[in-house]
Motif scaffolding. Sequence first.
Motif, short mmCIF file in Angstrom:
data_model
loop_
_atom_site.label_atom_id
_atom_site.label_comp_id
_atom_site.label_asym_id
_atom_site.label_seq_id
_atom_site.Cartn_x
_atom_site.Cartn_y
_atom_site.Cartn_z
N ALA A 127 48.93 46.11 35.48
CA ALA A 127 48.12 44.98 35.24
C ALA A 127 46.50 45.46 36.08
N PRO A 128 46.33 45.71 37.37
CA PRO A 128 45.25 46.27 37.88
C PRO A 128 44.67 47.13 37.39
N ALA A 129 45.48 48.39 36.82
CA ALA A 129 44.56 49.63 36.42
C ALA A 129 44.10 49.12 35.00
N ASP A 130 44.68 48.33 34.19
CA ASP A 130 44.06 47.77 32.84
C ASP A 130 43.03 46.78 33.10
N ALA A 131 43.15 45.92 34.10
CA ALA A 131 42.24 44.97 34.32
C ALA A 131 40.79 45.29 34.33
N GLY A 132 40.46 46.33 35.07
CA GLY A 132 38.90 46.79 34.99
C GLY A 132 38.60 46.77 33.62
N ALA A 133 39.28 47.24 32.58
CA ALA A 133 38.72 47.47 31.21
C ALA A 133 39.00 46.15 30.29
N HIS A 134 39.52 45.22 31.04
CA HIS A 134 39.59 43.83 30.22
C HIS A 134 38.27 43.46 30.01
N PRO A 135 38.05 42.79 28.79
CA PRO A 135 36.72 42.23 28.62
C PRO A 135 36.36 41.10 29.30
N GLY A 136 37.47 40.23 29.92
CA GLY A 136 37.19 39.15 30.60
C GLY A 136 37.46 39.14 32.28
N ILE A 187 30.17 34.11 43.84
CA ILE A 187 30.47 34.81 42.68
C ILE A 187 30.66 33.87 41.55
N ARG A 188 29.84 33.87 40.59
CA ARG A 188 29.81 33.04 39.50
C ARG A 188 30.50 33.39 38.32
N ALA A 189 30.97 32.56 37.36
CA ALA A 189 31.78 32.88 36.11
C ALA A 189 30.71 33.37 35.08
N PRO A 190 30.77 34.61 34.53
CA PRO A 190 29.91 35.11 33.69
C PRO A 190 30.01 34.52 32.41
N LYS A 191 31.01 33.92 32.21
CA LYS A 191 31.35 33.08 30.88
C LYS A 191 32.48 31.92 31.28
N SER A 192 32.40 30.92 30.01
CA SER A 192 33.38 29.86 30.03
C SER A 192 34.94 30.42 29.54
N GLY A 193 35.91 29.94 30.19
CA GLY A 193 37.19 30.21 29.93
C GLY A 193 38.20 29.67 30.62
N LYS A 194 39.33 30.41 30.57
CA LYS A 194 40.65 29.95 31.32
C LYS A 194 40.89 31.35 32.27
N VAL A 195 41.06 30.92 33.54
CA VAL A 195 41.52 32.09 34.65
C VAL A 195 43.03 32.32 34.05
N SER A 196 43.15 33.54 33.95
CA SER A 196 44.64 34.14 33.58
C SER A 196 45.14 34.86 34.51
N GLN A 197 44.51 35.56 35.35
CA GLN A 197 44.90 36.41 36.13
C GLN A 197 44.05 36.55 37.65
N ILE A 198 44.60 36.46 38.81
CA ILE A 198 43.77 36.54 39.97
C ILE A 198 44.15 37.74 40.94
N GLU A 210 35.54 46.22 41.65
CA GLU A 210 36.84 46.40 41.78
C GLU A 210 37.14 44.88 40.87
N PRO A 211 38.01 44.78 39.99
CA PRO A 211 38.33 43.59 39.12
C PRO A 211 38.95 42.55 40.13
N LEU A 212 38.27 41.43 40.14
CA LEU A 212 38.83 40.29 40.86
C LEU A 212 39.48 39.32 40.41
N ILE A 213 39.11 38.95 39.15
CA ILE A 213 39.91 37.75 38.31
C ILE A 213 39.81 38.25 36.88
N ILE A 214 40.46 37.64 35.92
CA ILE A 214 40.54 37.83 34.63
C ILE A 214 40.28 36.53 33.89
N ILE A 215 39.13 36.08 33.09
CA ILE A 215 38.87 35.07 32.48
C ILE A 215 39.10 35.16 30.79
N GLU A 216 40.07 34.40 30.42
CA GLU A 216 40.34 34.73 28.92
C GLU A 216 39.29 33.69 28.01
#
Length: 147
Positions: A63-72, A118-129, A141-147
């Motif tokens: 998950a963390p390895a792929d998280a940096g490439a995630h669009p959210g 640190i502010r949300a760059p877009k609206s959505g739902k937090v899927s991972q912290i 470093e990826p901190l959270i994922i917003i879907e």
Amino acid sequence: MSKFNIDNDAIRQLAELLDDTKLTEIEVAAGDNRIRVARQGTMVAAAPAAAPVAASAPAAAAAPADAGAHPGAVKSPMVGVVYFAPEPGAAPFISVGSSVTEGQTLMLIEAMKTFNPIRAPKSGKVSQILATDGHPVEYDEPLIIIE
């Protein structure tokens, strides 16, 4: 040629701060004087420590390895310590499953005794912290994922 006075006490204090915060480098400037203390070995030592955790939990490591490439992915804009609540004992800004709006404060990163929202760059739902409250984070470093 001007003589540069080295402040050994300041260098020792910065080195202790690196130890306390687990950061890899810190730089302080006052007027024309600038002191930068960096540890190259810290990054090398951190990689082997993470390997046994990854071996015992392959899904968590993926998950963390792929998280940096995630669009959210919301990535750290700086080196510092991450906090998910405005103060100790307060409710966190977000949790997994939270709906967030663009511009909403997600967390704080403390750098040089300053708390940076640190502010949300877009609206959505937090899927991972991905970050851990009260722990150091590195730049990008990826901190959270917003879907």
